[in-house]
Motif scaffolding. Structure first.
Motif, PDB file in Angstrom:
ATOM      1  N   ARG A  11      -2.867  -7.894  -0.698  1.00  3.47           N
ATOM      2  CA  ARG A  11      -2.732  -9.359  -0.494  1.00  3.47           C
ATOM      3  C   ARG A  11      -1.554  -9.862  -0.238  1.00  3.47           C
ATOM      4  NH1 ARG A  11      -7.454 -11.336  -3.421  1.00  3.47           N
ATOM      5  NH2 ARG A  11      -6.742 -13.325  -3.871  1.00  3.47           N
ATOM      6  N   HIS A  12      -1.353 -11.116   0.213  1.00  5.08           N
ATOM      7  CA  HIS A  12      -0.141 -11.941   0.814  1.00  5.08           C
ATOM      8  C   HIS A  12       0.952 -11.536  -0.112  1.00  5.08           C
ATOM      9  CE1 HIS A  12       2.200 -14.731   3.134  1.00  5.08           C
ATOM     10  NE2 HIS A  12       2.285 -15.226   2.115  1.00  5.08           N
ATOM     11  N   THR A  13       0.573 -12.029  -1.443  1.00  4.31           N
ATOM     12  CA  THR A  13       1.734 -12.152  -2.236  1.00  4.31           C
ATOM     13  C   THR A  13       2.345 -10.560  -2.675  1.00  4.31           C
ATOM     14  OG1 THR A  13       0.027 -12.060  -4.122  1.00  4.31           O
ATOM     15  CG2 THR A  13       1.062 -14.128  -3.861  1.00  4.31           C
ATOM     16  N   GLN A  14       1.314  -9.680  -2.951  1.00  3.86           N
ATOM     17  CA  GLN A  14       1.855  -8.495  -2.798  1.00  3.86           C
ATOM     18  C   GLN A  14       2.698  -8.125  -1.624  1.00  3.86           C
ATOM     19  OE1 GLN A  14       0.940  -6.306  -5.801  1.00  3.86           O
ATOM     20  NE2 GLN A  14       2.369  -5.265  -4.669  1.00  3.86           N
ATOM     21  N   ILE A  15       2.452  -8.377  -0.475  1.00  2.11           N
ATOM     22  CA  ILE A  15       3.250  -8.012   0.632  1.00  2.11           C
ATOM     23  C   ILE A  15       4.538  -8.359   0.556  1.00  2.11           C
ATOM     24  CG2 ILE A  15       3.312  -8.313   3.224  1.00  2.11           C
ATOM     25  CD1 ILE A  15       0.523  -8.213   3.372  1.00  2.11           C
ATOM     26  N   VAL A  30       8.219  -6.559   0.558  1.00  3.05           N
ATOM     27  CA  VAL A  30       9.281  -6.887   1.543  1.00  3.05           C
ATOM     28  C   VAL A  30      10.668  -7.042   0.440  1.00  3.05           C
ATOM     29  CG1 VAL A  30      10.408  -8.773   2.648  1.00  3.05           C
ATOM     30  CG2 VAL A  30       8.128  -7.942   3.226  1.00  3.05           C
ATOM     31  N   ASN A  31      10.444  -7.772  -0.584  1.00  2.00           N
ATOM     32  CA  ASN A  31      11.630  -7.738  -1.457  1.00  2.00           C
ATOM     33  C   ASN A  31      12.157  -6.612  -1.985  1.00  2.00           C
ATOM     34  OD1 ASN A  31      12.113 -10.363  -1.237  1.00  2.00           O
ATOM     35  ND2 ASN A  31      10.698 -10.918  -2.960  1.00  2.00           N
ATOM     36  N   ASP A  32      11.316  -5.632  -2.430  1.00  2.00           N
ATOM     37  CA  ASP A  32      11.501  -4.221  -2.884  1.00  2.00           C
ATOM     38  C   ASP A  32      12.281  -3.383  -1.803  1.00  2.00           C
ATOM     39  OD1 ASP A  32      11.227  -2.152  -4.938  1.00  2.00           O
ATOM     40  OD2 ASP A  32      10.017  -1.248  -3.656  1.00  2.00           O
TER      41      ASP A  32
END
Ligand SMILES: Nc1ncnc2c1ncn2[C@@H]1O[C@H](COP(=O)(O)OP(=O)(O)OP(=O)(O)O)[C@@H](O)[C@H]1O
Ligand SMILES: [Mg+2]
Length: 412
Positions: A353-357, A361-363
């Motif tokens: 899902r979007h939030t996981q994506i 990105v942050n990681d």
């Protein structure tokens, strides 16, 4: 079979993006130093007394700043121009630049000063102090003034020690009636190296300090723009390419602010373009150059990539593919998400899902694999942009695909 001569000739005749590559070499001294105007002004203000009242004071100025912030270039530019201006005014001034990384003892430094001033000294048998007296006397005889820069002064402090520094800065205390002819510019990367000096000596050195801050992206852009106009044929280097290098290295974007690195990456990118026979330098040439200039970084990041979870790899693949397709420095995260979903289909994976994506990105950013930032000028609306600074992207894409294949083969 082509003869050796044919092979050599084919290279000699190959067109190059460079008009004069040597203008990017570290030893080339540029005529202009964008964003060092304040430092030049301060130097002029500190040394103007040599022109107004020659012999009245022995000036000492300390230049401090991190690696590649233009200290050496500024001192040499100042020395060369100040000398010319002094001579116009009928004052016989010389500029001497000594690198203490090479000449670390008082003896070697004094010998080097004599050599550059073409003052003959006996090859051996004299102490540094005796040799220095000969120089002082010769300056007197020639009615000459001199500004001596002791560059990489940290090495001199470390090896020659406090007494040698003291000797140089207190020369004229012994001869109060003598015209003061020897002035110094000291250059060091940080003030902490002066901590080895006793406080009396230190106070002599730190009276006049000029700071050199790491360059910001926009400052680096101006430097690269100017230096590229000297070194490359017109139309071979896009502003986009210069902006990208400036972005990677500017201190305000988390880089080191080191102009030497920026110029090296620019030169290597041009060399990459020449190797391929390309007519223009591209963003991907810059990525390759950046990889060359940071070999440890690329080893480290390959290692990180090897250990990423599957969906982070799929997302990274999406970023790399899009960057390749678009031939841009950055792509928008919205497009990346779309590409990621296509890739998931290709690999028969359910997209996250979007939030996981966003967490991925942050990681990836935290691990230094990608570069993420908010869009600025040239983009409509605010969105997150992502880029990859290592390259070539083609090789990176292959590498990521290989790791994905391995992970897919593993039992989960
Ligand atoms: N403002 C500038 N404009 C144009 N070129 C610059 C500028 N500042 C630095 N450079 C170039 O960047 C390179 C590094 O600069 P310089 O050697 O003066 O750095 P430095 O501060 O002496 O670094 P170090 O501490 O490593 O010796 C040189 O090739 C120099 O010509
Ligand atoms: Mg230097």
């Amino acid at each position: 079979m082509p003869s050796a001569r044919d092979i050599i000739e084919s290279i000699l005749e190959r067109p190059s993006v460079f008009k004069s590559k040597e203008k990017l070499y570290p030893e080339h001294l540029p005529s202009y130093l964008p964003h060092r105007e304040e430092q030049l002004k301060s130097l002029a203000a500190y040394f103007r007394n040599i022109l107004l009242e020659p012999g009245s004071i022995a000036q000492r100025v300390l230049l401090v700043g991190g690696i590649g912030t233009g200290k050496t270039a500024t001192a040499r530019r100042f020395g060369s121009d100040f000398r010319a201006l002094a001579r116009q005014r009928g004052i016989n001034l010389e500029y001497v630049h000594v690198n203490c990384h090479r000449d670390r003892t008082l003896y070697l430094v004094v010998q080097e000063i004599a050599r550059q001033l073409r003052i003959p000294v006996p090859p051996r048998g004299l102490s540094a102090q005796e040799m220095y007296k000969i120089i002082m006397k010769q300056l007197e005889n020639r009615d000459m003034y001199v500004i001596v820069t002791l560059d990489e002064f940290d090495y001199f402090i470390e090896v020659a020690g406090n007494d040698s520094v003291y000797f140089l800065v207190r020369t004229y205390d012994e001869y109060p009636n003598l015209a003061k002819r020897i002035n110094f510019i000291f250059i060091t990367r940080s003030l902490t190296s002066l901590g080895r000096l006793d406080s009396a000596t230190e106070s002599y050195i730190v009276r006049n300090v000029i700071h050199f801050k790491p360059y910001t992206s926009s400052e680096l852009y101006d430097i690269l723009k100017y230096r590229s106009q000297e070194a490359f044929y017109e139309g071979t280097v896009d502003d986009k390419v210069l902006e990208y290098i400036a972005d990677l290295i500017g201190v305000d974007n988390g880089g080191s602010g080191n102009a030497r690195l920026a110029l090296e990456v620019l030169m290597l990118a041009g060399t990459e373009a020449d190797k391929e026979g390309a007519q223009r330098v591209t963003i991907d040439h810059v990525r390759r150059a950046f990889t060359h200039a940071n070999p440890n970084l690329s080893i480290m990041i390959n290692d990180v990539i090897r250990h990423l979870p599957l969906h982070e790899l799929l997302l990274l693949l999406a970023i790399v593919r899009l960057l390749r397709q678009k031939n841009e420095a950055y792509v928008r995260i919205g497009e990346v998400e779309e590409e990621y979903r296509n890739i998931c289909e290709e690999y028969k994976e359910t997209p996250r899902r979007h939030t996981q994506i966003y967490e991925y990105v942050n990681d990836l950013k935290r691990r230094g694999v990608i570069d993420a930032r908010l869009s600025g000028k040239g983009y409509r609306g605010k969105s997150t942009l992502v880029g990859v600074s290592l390259g070539p992207l083609e090789a990176l894409e292959k590498f990521i695909q290989e790791i994905i294949e391995i992970k897919k083969g593993e039992p989960s």
